[in-house]
Write an enzyme that holds these catalytic residues in place. Structure first.
Site, short mmCIF file in Angstrom:
data_model
loop_
_atom_site.label_atom_id
_atom_site.label_comp_id
_atom_site.label_asym_id
_atom_site.label_seq_id
_atom_site.Cartn_x
_atom_site.Cartn_y
_atom_site.Cartn_z
N ARG A 1 0.84 -1.19 0.00
CA ARG A 1 0.00 0.00 0.00
C ARG A 1 0.88 1.25 0.00
NH1 ARG A 1 -2.04 -3.60 3.88
NH2 ARG A 1 -4.17 -4.37 3.46
N LYS B 1 -2.24 -2.27 7.69
CA LYS B 1 -3.45 -1.81 8.37
C LYS B 1 -3.52 -2.38 9.78
CE LYS B 1 -6.67 -0.76 4.63
NZ LYS B 1 -8.00 -1.06 4.06
N HIS C 1 -3.17 3.28 -6.15
CA HIS C 1 -3.73 2.04 -5.60
C HIS C 1 -3.93 1.00 -6.69
CE1 HIS C 1 -5.43 -0.26 -2.35
NE2 HIS C 1 -6.53 -0.52 -3.07
N ARG D 1 -1.22 -1.51 -6.95
CA ARG D 1 -1.39 -2.66 -6.03
C ARG D 1 -2.30 -3.70 -6.69
NH1 ARG D 1 -1.49 -4.46 -0.61
NH2 ARG D 1 -3.54 -4.99 0.25
N HIS E 1 -4.01 -9.12 3.43
CA HIS E 1 -5.46 -9.05 3.65
C HIS E 1 -5.84 -9.88 4.87
CE1 HIS E 1 -6.31 -8.08 -0.86
NE2 HIS E 1 -6.07 -7.00 -0.15
N TYR F 1 -9.21 -10.40 -6.98
CA TYR F 1 -8.09 -10.42 -7.93
C TYR F 1 -8.03 -11.71 -8.73
CZ TYR F 1 -6.59 -6.45 -5.18
OH TYR F 1 -6.55 -5.24 -4.54
#
Length: 320
Positions: free
Chosen positions: A172, A194, A262, A265, A289, A298
Site C-alpha cells: 500500500r 493496516k 492504488h 497494487r 489481507h 483479484y
C-alpha cells in the site's frame, strides 16, 4: 468543535486497545461526528437535509442516554440522508455502517454504557462487486520505460524503485512511504500494514537491484532514516508519490483518474495471480489481507482468459 467525551473514550479504546492506525481513527472520528450531528439534529426536530444546520449542530453534550434513545429507524434515516444529501456510494455508506456498529459494540459490550444495541439489526447497503482496474503487462513495461527517460539520476532511480516495488510487492502507499532504511534486510522487507500489523515482504532479485541503484544516488542525510526521500531530503509524502505516478500515467496515454497509485497494487496482485502461479491463500499473505474474501476480487479472468477457457472445452470439436 469539541467532541463528546463518549466519542473520545471510544476512539482512545480503538487506538490503545484495538491498535487502530492514525488514519483509521481519523476516519472513525469524521464518520461518527457526522452521524452524531445528524442524530442530534433529527431528535431536536431540525431540518436534517440542510447541510448548514448540521454543520452548526453542537454534539459535545452527547451522552449514553442520547445514544440509547436512537432507534433502528433513526439509523436507516441516517443512511437515507447519506445517500440523498451527501451522495455517498454504497461502499462509503457501508464503511460508515461499520463505524457505527463498532461504536455501539464498544458502548454495549465493552464498556456497558447502553442496555440496547439497535445496530444488531442494521443492514449494510448492498454493494455490487466489480473487477479491479489494473495495468496489463505491456502497460507496466511502458510505465517503467517512461520512468527511465528521466535525466535526473536521483529522481529516475527513486521513482523507478518506487513503482517497481509497487508492481512486484503489491504494498500500500502508506506502507511504502513508511519504509525506513533498516526495514530492509537482504531480501526481506518489513512493513507495517493496516491495524499496525507487521508483515514480511520478500524481495525478488529485480527489486533488490532497483533498491541498490536508488541507494547509490540517495543523498546521505544525517538523522533521516526514511528510504524514499523528497527533493528536500525529507521523507517523501503520499501526495508527492501520487503526483509522480499520475505524471507517468499521463505520459503513457492512460487516464490517471482510472489508474491511480492504488491501481498499481491491483496490478501487482493480478500479475502475481495470472503469471506467478500463486494460490489465493499465498496472495492473501502477500497483500496482507485479513480476509481471503478481499483477495478473491483479484482472481477475475480477462477476456483473453475467457476465450482460452471456451476454446479448451472438450466439446469444441470441429464439425465436418
Amino acid at each position: 468543535m469539541q467532541s463528546p467525551i463518549i466519542l473520545e473514550d471510544y476512539l482512545n479504546y480503538m487506538r490503545t486497545i484495538k491498535g487502530s492506525s492514525t488514519s483509521t481513527i481519523k476516519e472513525y472520528r469524521y464518520d461518527l461526528t457526522i452521524f452524531l450531528k445528524y442524530i442530534k439534529a433529527r431528535l431536536s426536530g431540525a431540518n436534517t437535509e440542510d447541510i448548514k444546520i448540521l454543520d452548526e449542530t453542537e454534539i459535545n453534550s452527547v451522552d449514553s442516554k442520547l445514544i440509547e434513545s436512537i432507534s433502528i429507524n433513526d439509523l436507516y434515516s441516517y443512511l437515507s440522508y447519506l445517500d440523498k444529501c451527501r451522495e455517498n456510494s454504497p461502499r462509503t455508506r457501508a464503511r460508515k455502517v461499520s463505524a457505527i456498529k463498532s461504536f455501539y459494540d464498544y458502548l454495549y459490550v465493552k464498556s456497558d454504557q447502553i442496555s440496547v444495541n439497535p445496530t444488531e439489526k442494521l443492514e449494510s447497503p448492498k454493494q455490487f462487486t466489480r473487477n479491479p482496474v489494473y495495468l496489463t503487462l505491456g502497460e507496466t513495461q511502458k510505465l517503467l520505460a517512461k520512468v527511465h527517460e528521466m535525466e535526473n539520476p536521483f529522481i529516475r532511480n527513486r521513482d523507478y524503485c518506487i513503482i517497481f516495488i509497487f508492481l512486484n510487492c503489491g504494498i500500500r502507499l502508506s506502507e511504502l512511504i513508511s519504509i525506513d532504511l533498516d526495514d530492509i534486510k537482504d531480501d526481506i522487507l518489513t512493513v507495517i500494514g493496516k491495524g499496525n500489523k507487521e508483515r514480511t515482504v520478500y524481495l525478488n532479485n529485480s527489486c533488490i537491484i532497483a533498491i541498490n541503484q536508488y541507494l547509490a544516488v540517495r543523498p546521505k542525510v544525517e538523522n533521516e532514516k526514511a528510504l524514499f526521500l523528497s527533493e528536500r531530503n525529507k521523507r517523501i509524502s503520499k501526495r508527492a508519490v501520487q503526483y509522480r505516478i499520475e505524471k507517468y500515467i499521463k505520459e503513457i496515454n492512460l487516464d490517471p483518474r482510472l489508474y491511480s497509485v492504488h491501481k498499481l497494487r491491483h496490478t501487482a496482485a493480478t500479475l502475481l495471480y495470472k503469471y506467478g502461479d500463486v494460490d489465493i491463500r499465498a496472495l492473501q499473505d502477500i497483500l496482507g489481507h485479513e480476509s481471503v474474501a478481499t483477495t478473491q476480487i483479484y482472481t477475475h479472468l480477462d477476456d483473453e482468459d475467457l476465450k482460452k477457457a471456451v476454446d479448451k472445452n472438450p466439446l469444441n470439436i470441429p464439425i465436418d
